[in-house]
Every structure is written in structure tokens, then in C-alpha cells.
Design an enzyme around this catalytic site. Structure first.
Site, short mmCIF file in Angstrom:
data_model
loop_
_atom_site.label_atom_id
_atom_site.label_comp_id
_atom_site.label_asym_id
_atom_site.label_seq_id
_atom_site.Cartn_x
_atom_site.Cartn_y
_atom_site.Cartn_z
N GLU B 43 0.80 -1.23 0.00
CA GLU B 43 0.00 0.00 0.00
C GLU B 43 0.83 1.27 0.00
O GLU B 43 0.54 2.20 -0.74
CB GLU B 43 -0.94 0.06 1.22
N HIS B 112 -10.97 -4.72 10.11
CA HIS B 112 -11.66 -4.47 8.85
C HIS B 112 -12.84 -3.54 9.04
O HIS B 112 -13.68 -3.42 8.15
CB HIS B 112 -12.16 -5.79 8.23
#
Lengths: 432, 307
Positions: B43, B112
Site C-alpha cells: 500500500e 476491517h
């Protein structure tokens, strides 16, 4: 040419404590043998890289080839590594870098520039060796040690000095400072304070080049990006992530490691499990090359090949330049940890003196021509200081500009107007 | 992407897989593997790569497979995305869009279920918007792509299945404006993203009880649309903020401060802010329900506010 470049360099590692390890050519390619260099890492262990040196490898390294060339060069001028014009251009660029940085030190201690200033003295061969081969459209991405990269790429000394003084005439209007040199005109994409964070940006610039060629069908787009960073950065995740992506997509980028053996006070050997950085290239599927970064001619030859590879679309290269910074990490660093013998050793390999010696010995130029260049550079640097001194400080109105490319990003105020339409916005006193 | 060939997409599984929530479905077949780039799992680096590409002329849309993963890209988002235009003295613009699904889903676990808007809001130089309906998702996405500024677009994991009729003709919404969802007289309810639906559910109950709430979806999380919000406050004199962010340092906290600073004379009661609990989102369904604001709590809050 391409095959020679794939070679794995197994010449004695200069940091090795056991010079008797068998190797291909005992007189290593590096200018001045480094075999006698005594390093005494605190733990006194062998660091275990002697085994790696025994690994066999196919072809002799590129540095060897040039050592041979240089020995022959006295007899025939056609095998000289550089022409007179190129040599003088390279000399001038290195002297500019050196002189500029020395002036920075003076100005810092006189209170004209502040903060963290990281000087490049000693490493000029790497910057000049690579950047002087680039076109204007090629991109350079650097770290906080970026003054000389900017200068080599063509940013006027006046703009860099002004930026260091924090004046509006600086290349970044005084908003960046020493560690953030940017130039859209010369494609210098920074100047980054955190190590490693420039490497993905460089990868992005290389991606744009490939995108232009393949998705936008600009068939002749062959812009190359160079990413400069140090030995400390090579232990950082972003380095590895970008090596992977660049090799995966064959991006036109060259990763140039300026291994000056020290990350502030942390010796490269104390922080890295395998200190031979060039070896990490083949692990990702790109060539890894180790070159003597104190010799601008060697750097230039390696750079030609690496940049050529990238331009031809063959993908990235990892080049490890063994170099050294003559000063401390920054002007605030007392530089107490480095062994004076080590410093003396590298001082004797000063790239500027070495080039001058080579050119004089090979009758490429005379002493007088070098003196003339020295004088010219002195004048340029003095002029840049004068210019910076006389330039204005940024006024308050500059405070809120440039935060957004589109200042509507400051939003809509209670009165229904965009804040950037408030007259106080241009005065720098608006509430945003 | 069709209008401007410089627009490209980068992210994990955006290409062949079509996106983890199918947002980019079909794009790779149409535009190719380079314009819809499947990245490795890195990322920080691919966000940085997007920034470098934006600096050199492209308009990338970077996807975080889940917004939470962009925590790994914080270095690039904060230092480079937000600040480079300023530190380069205005030389390089970064017209990047960083987007992805976030928010509390259905028992996805703590990592998440993150809401990063509160972490990113202080970064100078970026804009943040949150979409909540198919209509505003399309409009805001177009605006974000066309904007010269870096924009972070927050989507919500549970809102991807919404269906709505949207206009055939092209439209682009303003990144800085809030949306009036339901005009009213008694109380201003400010919300965004999924909480909009909890608020509207509560609104039905409130209307039955005789209240007339004004519901505004603020959409622009940074900067706040103080005109729409202010006009509403001046009309109703009571404010309730309903958000999915955590209580501490959340969007609600900033909004409370902004409203108090600018409109405090117009308030008849202290601003109430309903946020998620300062708790890592638990896996168990019951616990998860209690971490986020539910419609019943909104009804109670309005009743309290209007006493």
C-alpha cells in the site's frame, strides 16, 4: 554490452577483514586499493559475508573492464573514457556542487539558513556521473541531501540558495527548504525528508513514462527516472516494494544507492544483515551493479548502461555506488563516530582531484583551464548568495497559497462564499 | 476514464478480479492492464507510486481494498499527497483520488471495520468526501477525479448494494457542498455515510411522534460546508451530529468545534454528538451493534434535545 552488465561483482568487498579471500582479480577495480582499510566493528564478528564472496560468477565486473581501459589509455586517445568537452563539463558540475555546499556551511554558521542542512561533499561523482547524462524531460528524485542533485539537473544556483535562505525567489518560494528541492521545469521531483518515501514517487514518475508510451501511445516517450537514496534506506520496506514493482512492470527507472557507509551514526555494517546492496537487485529480477562512487568516469560508464537499459524499455537497474560524505550527516552532526583513518582514506579519493589528475595526465586539458572553471564557479556561487541575500522574505499573503492546487478546497464559509474568495485570503489572514 | 485517457486505476485486485467490492468490474477488459493496474500488496509504495504518477501528469485513482489498509500508506498520504503541492511552492499538483470501502460492516472484526476519516482529517492539503447514495457516489467520484486537489473518497462496505435511479445525462457534484436530505424546522441532524440511513429510519419514527427534523448529509468531511450547516442551525437552533466515527477526535468532534465557534449565538442547546464507542469493533454481532449508533438512540437524543 548488455551481457557485461548482468555480471555479478565479486571483487573483494572493501569492508572485508580478510583480504586473502580468493577473488578473480587481486588488484580491485577501485581507485586506490581498499584492502588495507581497517574497520573494527564493535562486535568483532565476521558478519558472515565471506561465504558470499566465494560464490562463483560468470563474468568480470564492469569496474574491472575500465581499470584495464584506463591502463591502456595513455597510449591511444581513442580509448579515453571521456572527451575534453565532456570532461570539463563534468569537472565544472562537480566543482559547482562542492563549492556550493561549502558556501552553505558558511552561510549556515552565519545564521543565514536554518534547520537541517545535509551536505553532499565527497559524493559529487555520483550526482554528476548520472545526472549529466539525462535529458531535461528525465526525472530525478532525491532525499534530504538534494542540493547537488538539483544543481546537476540544471536548477540555477541562485534559486537553490534563495530557497535555503527561505526567500520567495527560491525554487519552492521558500516553502520547501533544504530538504525539499523541487523544480517542475527541470523535473526534480524532490527533496524528501523521510528516507524511502521518495522511491515510490520515483516509481510513479517511471510509471507515467511507461503509461505515456503504451496507454497514451506517445511512441517516442522514453523518459527515464533516477531515484537517489542511501544505504540506510536500503533496509526500508519501500525500497523493496518498489524494486519489486519496477522489475515486475519493467519501469524505466534506475535505483541509485549512494552507499556512504553511514546513516547518521549508524554504520551500514551494524544495521544490515547482508551489506552488499547490489546483490538485492537480482533477487528481484534486475541487474545489480557495484561501482566505485568516488570515480566519476566509472560512475558515468555504469550510468550510461543503466540509463540506456531503461530508455530501451529493458527495465530497471540497481546501482550501488560506494561513496563517502566528507562532512557529518548534517551541519548539526558532530561526526564523532567515524574513524579518522576512514575519512583520510576517502579524502585521498576525492572525485574532483581524481578527475583533474586523469585529464591532465591524458593531456585532455591544462591546469589553467581548471583554474578558470574554479573561478567561474566561485563567481556563480558568490552571486547566488548575493541574490539570495537581496531577495525578499515571503509576505503574509503567501501563507495560504499553494496549500491546494484548487483553493476551493478550503471550503465554503458561513456566508456562503468560498473561503478563497474572501479578500483576507490573499492577505493570509483569512480564517480557514 | 473514457473522457480522459490520463485517468487510471491502481490497487489490489482492481483489474482481473474487478475489485473486492466489484467497483472496478469490467474496466480492465475495456481499458487494459496498464490503465487498470493490479498492484502487489504494498500500500505505501503503490500509493506513493500514484502520487508520483499524479505529479508527472496522470490522474490516478488509488483503491485501498479496505480503507483500513491505507493505514499502511499513511506516510505517503500525509507527507506526499497532502503536502507536496505546498512544499514545492505550487509547482506540482497531485490530482489523485484515494478511495475505498471502510466503516463498520457485518462482523468483519476490528481491523476491517475502521473509520479513517478521523485519522486523516488533520492532514493539510487534502479534501475528504464521503458518499452515501448511488447518486452522490457517482457525482462525487467524477468531481474527485476532475479536481486538481488530492481527494480521499470514503465509501462504506454496507452501502454497495443500494439501488437507485440516477440521471442518464452527465452530472458532477460539488466536493465542498453538503446535501439537504430532508428539510425540517425543529432540529438539525448532521450525518454522513451509512449513518444517514439510521438517521432517516429514526426520522420516520420522529415524524410519527410529531417532530420535524432537518437532515443534512454533510458529504464533505474536510472542509465542512459551513453555509448549508450554518443556515440550518440558524433556522432550528438545535444540532445533533450522528456519525460512525469514534468519539475521540472524530469528525463529530471537529464539527462540534466548528459550529460552536461560528454559530454559538444561534444555539438554544448544547450540540449533541452521537458517535461510535471508543472500542475496537468486536466480532460478536450483539456487541458490534452496540458500538455503532442505532436509530433508537437517535430518536432518544432528538427528544432530549427538543425538551
Amino acid at each position: 554490452m548488455a551481457t557485461a552488465f548482468w555480471s555479478v561483482n565479486v571483487i573483494q568487498h572493501p569492508r572485508c577483514e580478510r583480504p586473502s579471500i580468493a577473488s578473480r582479480k587481486p588488484s580491485s577495480a577501485f581507485l586506490g586499493s581498499t584492502l588495507k582499510l581497517r574497520f573494527n566493528p564493535p562486535s568483532r564478528s565476521n558478519f558472515g559475508f565471506s561465504e558470499t564472496l566465494r560464490k562463483s560468477s560468470p563474468i568480470s565486473a564492469i569496474s574491472d573492464v575500465f581499470e584495464e581501459k584506463k591502463q591502456k589509455s595513455a597510449s591511444s586517445s581513442s580509448s579515453l573514457l571521456i572527451t575534453k568537452e565532456e570532461g570539463l563539463e563534468v569537472y565544472e558540475d562537480m566543482v559547482l556542487g562542492r563549492c556550493f555546499e561549502d558556501m552553505c556551511a558558511q552561510m549556515y554558521y552565519r545564521g543565514k539558513m536554518f534547520g537541517f542542512v545535509h551536505l553532499y561533499n565527497g559524493q559529487e561523482a555520483v550526482s554528476t556521473g548520472f545526472i549529466k547524462l539525462l535529458k531535461k524531460e528525465d526525472c530525478v528524485v532525491s532525499t534530504y541531501r538534494d542540493h547537488v542533485h538539483a544543481l546537476s539537473k540544471g536548477v540555477p544556483a541562485r534559486e537553490v540558495m534563495s530557497e535555503l535562505f527561505g526567500k520567495t525567489t527560491g525554487c519552492c518560494r521558500g516553502q520547501g527548504g533544504s530538504m525539499h528541492m523541487f523544480s517542475k521545469e527541470h523535473n526534480v521531483l524532490g527533496g524528501f525528508a523521510f528516507i524511502g518515501e521518495g522511491i515510490p514517487v520515483a516509481t510513479g514518475a517511471a510509471f507515467t513514462s511507461k503509461y505515456r508510451k503504451e496507454a497514451l501511445n506517445e511512441a517516442d516517450c522514453d523518459h527515464v527516472t533516477l531515484a537517489f537514496f542511501g544505504d540506510g534506506t536500503c533496509n526500508n520496506g519501500q525500497f523493496y516494494e518498489c524494486l519489486n514493482m519496477a522489475a515486475l512492470w519493467k519501469l524505466p527507472i534506475v535505483f541509485v544507492v549512494e552507499n556512504n557507509l553511514w546513516a547518521i551514526g549508524m554504520s551500514h555494517l551494524r544495521s544490515t544483515s547482508d551489506p552488499e546492496i547490489w546483490k538485492k537487485g537480482p533477487a528481484f529480477g534486475m541487474p545489480g551493479v557495484h561501482v566505485d562512487g568516488m570515480d566519476v568516469l566509472k560512475v558515468r560508464e555504469v550510468a550510461k548502461e543503466a540509463i540506456g537499459r531503461a530508455r530501451r524499455g529493458e527495465g530497471p537497474t540497481l546501482v550501488e555506488c560506494e561513496t563517502y560524505r566528507f562532512r557529518g550527516h548534517s551541519l548539526a552532526d558532530p561526526d564523532e563516530l567515524r574513524d579518522p583513518a576512514e575519512k583520510a582514506h576517502y579524502a585521498a579519493r576525492d572525485p574532483i582531484t581524481a578527475l583533474k589528475k586523469y585529464m591532465i595526465e591524458n593531456n585532455l586539458a591544462k591546469e589553467g583551464e581548471f583554474k578558470a572553471i574554479d573561478k567561474k564557479i566561485d563567481e556563480i556561487v558568490e552571486d547566488s548568495v548575493e541574490f539570495a541575500d537581496e531577495s525578499p522574505q515571503p509576505s503574509r499573503s503567501q501563507l495560504l497559497e499553494n496549500v491546494f492546487a484548487d483553493p476551493k478546497g478550503f471550503g465554503i464559509g458561513p456566508d456562503g462564499r468560498y473561503r478563497c474568495e474572501d479578500p483576507k485570503f490573499t492577505e493570509g489572514t483569512a480564517h480557514v | 476514464m473514457e473522457r480522459d485517457p490520463c485517468v487510471c486505476v491502481m490497487g489490489e485486485d482492481v483489474g482481473h478480479y474487478g475489485g473486492s467490492y466489484k467497483v472496478t468490474k469490467g474496466l480492465a477488459e475495456k481499458y487494459g492492464d496498464l490503465r487498470v493496474l493490479d498492484t502487489p500488496i504494498a500500500e505505501n509504495s503503490f500509493t506513493g507510486m500514484g502520487i508520483g504518477a499524479a505529479m508527472t501528469g496522470l490522474r490516478p485513482v488509488v483503491e485501498g481494498m479496505n480503507m483500513g489498509f491505507l493505514l499502511l500508506a499513511f506516510n505517503q498520504i500525509s507527507n506526499n499527497c497532502g503536502m507536496l503541492h505546498y512544499t514545492s511552492g505550487g509547482q506540482f499538483k497531485i490530482p489523485i483520488v484515494i478511495r475505498g470501502p471502510g466503516g463498520v460492516g457485518r462482523q468483519l472484526g476490528a481491523e476491517h471495520s475502521q473509520r479513517l476519516e478521523s485519522y486523516f482529517q488533520s492532514i493539510p492539503g487534502i479534501q475528504m468526501v464521503a458518499c452515501s447514495t448511488p447518486y452522490n457516489a457517482k457525482g462525487l467520484m467524477k468531481a474527485a477525479i476532475r479536481s486538481k486537489n488530492p481527494v480521499i473518497l470514503f465509501e462504506h462496505v454496507l452501502l454497495y448494494n443500494l439501488k437507485e435511479r440516477i440521471p442518464d445525462e452527465e452530472y458532477v457534484l460539488s466536493l465542498e457542498e453538503a446535501e439537504m436530505v430532508r428539510p425540517g424546522e425543529h432540529v438539525t441532524i448532521l450525518t454522513y455515510s451509512r449513518m444517514r440511513y439510521h438517521v432517516m429510519q429514526a426520522a420516520k419514527t420522529l415524524v410519527n411522534k410529531g417532530y420535524d427534523p432537518e437532515v443534512i448529509d454533510i458529504r464533505s468531511l474536510k472542509p465542512f460546508d459551513l453555509y448549508t450547516i450554518g443556515s440550518s442551525v440558524k433556522k432550528t437552533h438545535r444540532v445533533l451530529i450522528v456519525e460512525e466515527c469514534m468519539r475521540t477526535g472524530g469528525i463529530g468532534a471537529s464539527l462540534t468545534a466548528a459550529i460552536t465557534e461560528n454559530f454559538h449565538d444561534h444555539l438554544d442547546a448544547p450540540i449533541m454528538c452521537l458517535s461510535s464507542q471508543d472500542v475496537p469493533t468486536p466480532y460478536a454481532g450483539t456487541l458490534e451493534n452496540w458500538t455503532v449508533v442505532q436509530p433508537a438512540q437517535i430518536v432518544t437524543a432528538v427528544e432530549q434535545l427538543c425538551q
